[in-house]
Design an enzyme around this catalytic site. Structure first.
Site, PDB file in Angstrom:
ATOM      1  N   TYR A 158      -2.759   0.243  -9.785  1.00 34.31           N
ATOM      2  CA  TYR A 158      -3.232  -0.863  -8.940  1.00 34.31           C
ATOM      3  C   TYR A 158      -4.625  -1.382  -9.321  1.00 34.31           C
ATOM      4  O   TYR A 158      -5.082  -2.365  -8.752  1.00 34.31           O
ATOM      5  CB  TYR A 158      -3.208  -0.480  -7.465  1.00 34.31           C
ATOM      6  CG  TYR A 158      -3.977   0.771  -7.086  1.00 34.31           C
ATOM      7  CD1 TYR A 158      -5.366   0.815  -7.176  1.00 34.31           C
ATOM      8  CD2 TYR A 158      -3.318   1.887  -6.604  1.00 34.31           C
ATOM      9  CE1 TYR A 158      -6.070   1.955  -6.807  1.00 34.31           C
ATOM     10  CE2 TYR A 158      -4.008   3.032  -6.222  1.00 34.31           C
ATOM     11  CZ  TYR A 158      -5.394   3.061  -6.326  1.00 34.31           C
ATOM     12  OH  TYR A 158      -6.087   4.182  -5.968  1.00 34.31           O
ATOM     13  N   CYS A 201      33.698  20.328  15.168  1.00 34.17           N
ATOM     14  CA  CYS A 201      34.742  20.741  16.095  1.00 34.17           C
ATOM     15  C   CYS A 201      36.073  20.680  15.359  1.00 34.17           C
ATOM     16  O   CYS A 201      36.381  19.688  14.685  1.00 34.17           O
ATOM     17  CB  CYS A 201      34.758  19.804  17.299  1.00 34.17           C
ATOM     18  SG  CYS A 201      36.266  19.882  18.283  1.00 34.17           S
ATOM     19  N   LYS A 261      -2.877  -2.415   7.802  1.00 37.22           N
ATOM     20  CA  LYS A 261      -2.023  -1.266   8.094  1.00 37.22           C
ATOM     21  C   LYS A 261      -0.828  -1.670   8.964  1.00 37.22           C
ATOM     22  O   LYS A 261      -0.949  -2.491   9.875  1.00 37.22           O
ATOM     23  CB  LYS A 261      -2.831  -0.173   8.805  1.00 37.22           C
ATOM     24  CG  LYS A 261      -3.987   0.372   7.980  1.00 37.22           C
ATOM     25  CD  LYS A 261      -3.544   1.019   6.686  1.00 37.22           C
ATOM     26  CE  LYS A 261      -2.878   2.359   6.910  1.00 37.22           C
ATOM     27  NZ  LYS A 261      -3.797   3.418   7.322  1.00 37.22           N
ATOM     28  N   LYS A 319       0.860  -1.181   0.000  1.00 38.63           N
ATOM     29  CA  LYS A 319       0.000   0.000   0.000  1.00 38.63           C
ATOM     30  C   LYS A 319       0.901   1.238   0.000  1.00 38.63           C
ATOM     31  O   LYS A 319       1.414   1.655   1.025  1.00 38.63           O
ATOM     32  CB  LYS A 319      -0.921  -0.001   1.222  1.00 38.63           C
ATOM     33  CG  LYS A 319      -1.979   1.095   1.204  1.00 38.63           C
ATOM     34  CD  LYS A 319      -2.934   0.934   2.389  1.00 38.63           C
ATOM     35  CE  LYS A 319      -4.010   1.999   2.356  1.00 38.63           C
ATOM     36  NZ  LYS A 319      -3.445   3.361   2.534  1.00 38.63           N
ATOM     37  N   ASP A 355       2.358   4.906  -0.030  1.00 36.62           N
ATOM     38  CA  ASP A 355       1.951   6.085   0.727  1.00 36.62           C
ATOM     39  C   ASP A 355       2.109   7.312  -0.168  1.00 36.62           C
ATOM     40  O   ASP A 355       3.142   7.986  -0.161  1.00 36.62           O
ATOM     41  CB  ASP A 355       2.817   6.205   1.982  1.00 36.62           C
ATOM     42  CG  ASP A 355       2.147   7.035   3.062  1.00 36.62           C
ATOM     43  OD1 ASP A 355       0.978   7.410   2.876  1.00 36.62           O
ATOM     44  OD2 ASP A 355       2.792   7.304   4.086  1.00 36.62           O
ATOM     45  N   CYS A 408      35.988  19.342  24.098  1.00 35.14           N
ATOM     46  CA  CYS A 408      37.359  19.857  24.223  1.00 35.14           C
ATOM     47  C   CYS A 408      37.445  21.375  24.259  1.00 35.14           C
ATOM     48  O   CYS A 408      38.516  21.930  24.517  1.00 35.14           O
ATOM     49  CB  CYS A 408      38.228  19.329  23.089  1.00 35.14           C
ATOM     50  SG  CYS A 408      37.834  20.041  21.465  1.00 35.14           S
TER      51      CYS A 408
END
Length: 781
Positions: free
Chosen positions: A228, A441, A317, A118, A120, A414
């Site tokens: 589908y 850093c 689902k 299914k 989305d 540090c």
């Protein structure tokens, strides 16, 4: 120009050819021509249509984009309602649905289920008359939708004209338009770089893209469509079952989902559910469940409909991937490369099948973009095994206790300065793909966090694999200042370790011996151990196998690196910058001084000796308007780099079919002294590495797969097809794009299609991914 005797016929033949290539690429995922050939056919069609505009039709592949922006969307009444499905959430509810189907069909009636992911995305209806797309519409409320024809025409996986034969005179095709995850990430990366609003998830991105009044914007979005079902149909015959209808649709030019399966009973549905739930994180698109449909159409008709939806279909689902929770605090972690990453501490919430209490916030820019504050209500998204992310802030729930997040200007470990680093990514061809930022850093190995993580990575199983050197031991040694670089591991004494908590003299001796035993290691492990950004285990193996020595890898120029499989300009840039860095050079020299080396140094790989061509070298400079075709013409005209660099603008104008812009770009590039010097250095490196086109070609006849033809199809979970091809070629095999009686073996990953079917028909040996990996391991590739 040669007179065209029948331009209409030539245009129609070109359209037919282009449409066939579109079908093979988008519906079957089996292209039969390279992109350059496809582009040439499109350009040829564009030229002919420009010369003979009276023959341009709406279904021409050149007409996907071009309409003027709309003022608004018209309403569309669906000929047949686009109904929704009932949902089930567990095995018992699915069993209850199955029981209802059996009761209505009658005792003892056999039936099967067609199972599909299914997707989305956004449901659409596509109407075709006489094989031509005449309308595209959103689902809307199921009865009335919006006319989005101008937008669906821009989507490559939607055919403008059906191919093949036997399709009905009137045919409504229904499907889901979605945005693949990679495309969604690219879209948001571009939006973030331009300081634009980001999309929350691929579903929203797909739906929003379909509602653009300007189709040119929709065309820029990476949308796909998977069909589908069918709606109304007149003047034709369809297969007697749902799975057969989908196969017909694929034959007429549509993409169907390769994960579709037909099962015999509800137990088969549950097995498919477990399979797809495991596959879900690896799929290139989002799914939120499975749709089960009774496969036989006559049985669907017998089962009928409720007021809401069909009695013959149900959606199973998956667990929700988005939930709302509270941001409790933010910590800042420093990684191996110095990246300072804010980590959200959340009130625990169940999302995506697990309880989540932490989520990444990426960097300072993301915090500012979200406008997030401590104690905010936030939407957390988790897809499969992906690290949970905060998608947005629920501003209407913000209270008076909200606290602004302070991103550190100095490293929390540090105290070194934190700098903002711009990240520009490129494709293999050099095209700018996206821009991002990172906060790092600058302390490097002075920073205890970076030092600890660098040494832990260096000693890890996939790197030098030093037995017994765990994270806690490394952290103790760093805190005690006995380790200041990876090379210090080889200077450790038994007394250094025996003084640590949990160590006795015997365990200390064993660890010192284990470290000493890993001075000489396979080159790919040593390369991976260095922690070069974006260089994973597979890329390290490619570098080691092709170049054969660490010294060659250290000095290899990016133009050589991009010739290797799965190494684009971004990764090539990371590699060259890593080795050019003075600090990294000192660390490497220190490792060499304590005896760390590759145990398997060798010559350049056979297929790369004498294997880099002059056109490839020209194209690698990434000069504007100089692609592979132009580079080949320039190389053929001048023959040597020296002649090319000495060429005047008039000389370049003599190159056959070289555009004025391309000639100008080449001339300007080599007018720069620095560029000429670099080109000379690069050519000399090719000679030194024996990769230059004038060097003797490597001998591959004695390789284990020499003389054999392989085909790779489907999705390999462990590597991309390009890398699989490169590994096979390194063993002497020829890798072809299609299966024939001359094919010796087909490597078939998941969702393998027609190539696998043809291999089985021809009796060709088929090797699954596990067998393929075993073959590679046998030859240590």
């Amino acid at each position: 120009m040669t007179e065209i005797s029948d331009p209409k016929q030539q245009i129609e033949e070109l359209r037919s050819t282009v449409n066939l290539h579109n079908y093979r690429y988008h519906a079957l995922d089996e292209p039969t021509v390279p992109d350059a050939e496809y582009d040439r056919l499109i350009r040829q069609l564009q030229v002919l249509e420009a010369k003979f505009p009276q023959f341009i039709t709406n279904d021409s592949p050149t007409q996907r984009v071009g309409a003027k922006p709309l003022a608004g969307f018209n309403q569309v009444q669906h000929e047949a309602p686009m109904l929704s499905l009932d949902n089930v959430f567990n095995a018992q509810e699915l069993s209850d649905f199955d029981h209802r189907v059996k009761e209505r069909l009658g005792k003892g009636v056999k039936f099967s289920y067609c199972c599909e992911p299914k997707l989305d995305g956004a449901a659409v209806s596509l109407l075709y008359r006489d094989g031509k797309l005449v309308r595209g519409a959103t689902r809307g409320d199921g009865n009335t939708g919006e006319d989005i024809t101008h937008n669906v025409r821009t989507i490559p996986t939607i055919p403008l004209a059906l191919i093949g034969e036997g399709y009905p005179r009137l045919l409504e095709v229904r499907g889901e338009i979605y945005m693949p995850r990679a495309g969604f990430d690219m879209l948001n990366k571009r939006a973030r770089a331009n300081d634009e609003k980001l999309f929350v998830n691929p579903r929203n991105a797909a739906a929003g893209s379909l509602r653009m009044l300007d189709a040119k914007i929709t065309a820029e979005r990476p949308l796909e469509m998977c069909c589908y079902s069918v709606g109304v149909m007149e003047g034709g015959d369809l297969a007697p079952n749902h799975s057969g209808i989908l196969a017909q649709l694929q034959g007429w030019g549509f993409r169907i989902n390769n994960e579709m399966r037909v099962v015999d009973d509800v137990e088969g549905c549950l097995k498919y559910h477990d399979y797809l739930l495991r596959r879900r994180p690896d799929l290139p698109y989002d799914i939120d469940g499975i749709v089960y449909k009774v496969d036989t159409i006559s049985q669907q008709q017998s089962l009928g409909f409720t007021a809401k939806g069909p009695r013959w279909a149900i959606a199973h689902k998956f667990p929700a991937e988005e939930e709302i929770t509270t941001l409790l605090d933010v910590d800042f972690q420093v990684g191996r490369t110095g990246a300072v990453t804010p980590v959200a501490r959340l009130a625990p919430v169940f999302v995506g099948g697990v309880t989540v209490s932490n989520a990444t916030l990426h960097n300072r820019d993301e915090i500012e973009r979200l406008g997030i504050m401590i104690n905010d209500a936030v939407v957390v998204r988790r897809a499969g095994d992906v690290i949970p992310q905060i998608a947005k802030v629920v501003l209407e729930r913000r209270g008076s206790d909200a606290i602004k997040i302070a991103f550190p200007d100095y490293c929390p470990v540090c105290g070194s300065h934190v700098e903002r680093v711009k990240i520009v990514t490129h494709s293999k061809s050099g095209r700018r793909e996206g821009v991002g930022v990172a906060y790092r850093c600058v302390g490097r190995l002075v920073c205890r966090a970076q030092l600890s993580q660098a040494i832990i990575h260096f000693a890890s199983r996939k790197a030098l694999d030093i037995d017994g050197l765990g994270e806690k031991i490394v952290e103790q040694l760093v805190i005690e200042e006995r380790l200041k670089s990876p090379a210090d591991l080889y200077r450790l004494q038994v007394s250094d370790l025996a003084a640590l908590e949990g160590f006795a003299e015997l365990s200390a001796k064993n660890l010192v011996s284990a470290i000493a035993a890993r001075r000489a290691v396979p080159l790919h492990k040593l390369v991976f151990a260095l922690g070069i950004p974006d260089v994973g285990e597979e890329t390290a193996k490619v570098l080691a196998r092709v170049f054969g020595s660490l010294e060659r890898i250290r000095v290899a120029k990016p133009e050589l690196l991009i010739q290797l499989p799965d190494i684009g300009r971004e990764v090539a840039g990371e590699i060259t910058e890593f080795f050019a860095d003075n600090h990294n050079a000192l660390v490497l020299d220190d490792l060499v001084s304590v005896g760390v080396c590759a145990s398997d140094e060798c010559d350049i790989a056979a297929e790369y000796r004498g294997g880099l061509s002059f056109p490839q070298l020209i194209a690698s400079f990434n000069i504007s308007n100089i692609g592979p075709t132009s580079a080949a013409r320039v190389a053929a005209h001048f023959g040597t780099m020296a002649a090319l660099m000495a060429a005047s603008i008039d000389d370049l104008a003599m190159v056959e079919k070289l555009s004025v812009k391309a000639a100008s770009g080449l001339f300007d590039y080599f007018q720069c002294t620095q560029n000429r010097q670099y080109a000379e250095q690069l050519e000399q490196q090719l000679l030194d590495f024996k990769m230059h086109w004038n060097c003797e070609k490597g001998q591959t006849e004695n390789l284990p797969l020499s003389g054999m033809t392989y085909v790779v199809t489907g999705t390999l979970e462990s590597m991309g097809r390009d890398l699989a091809k490169q590994k096979l070629e390194s063993l002497g095999a020829k890798v072809a794009g299609s299966v024939s009686k001359n094919t010796h073996c087909v490597v078939a990953g998941s969702a393998a299609g027609s190539k696998l079917v043809k291999a089985e028909q021809l009796g060709v040996t088929v090797m699954d991914e596990a067998m393929f990996l075993a073959l590679l391991a046998e030859f240590d590739v």
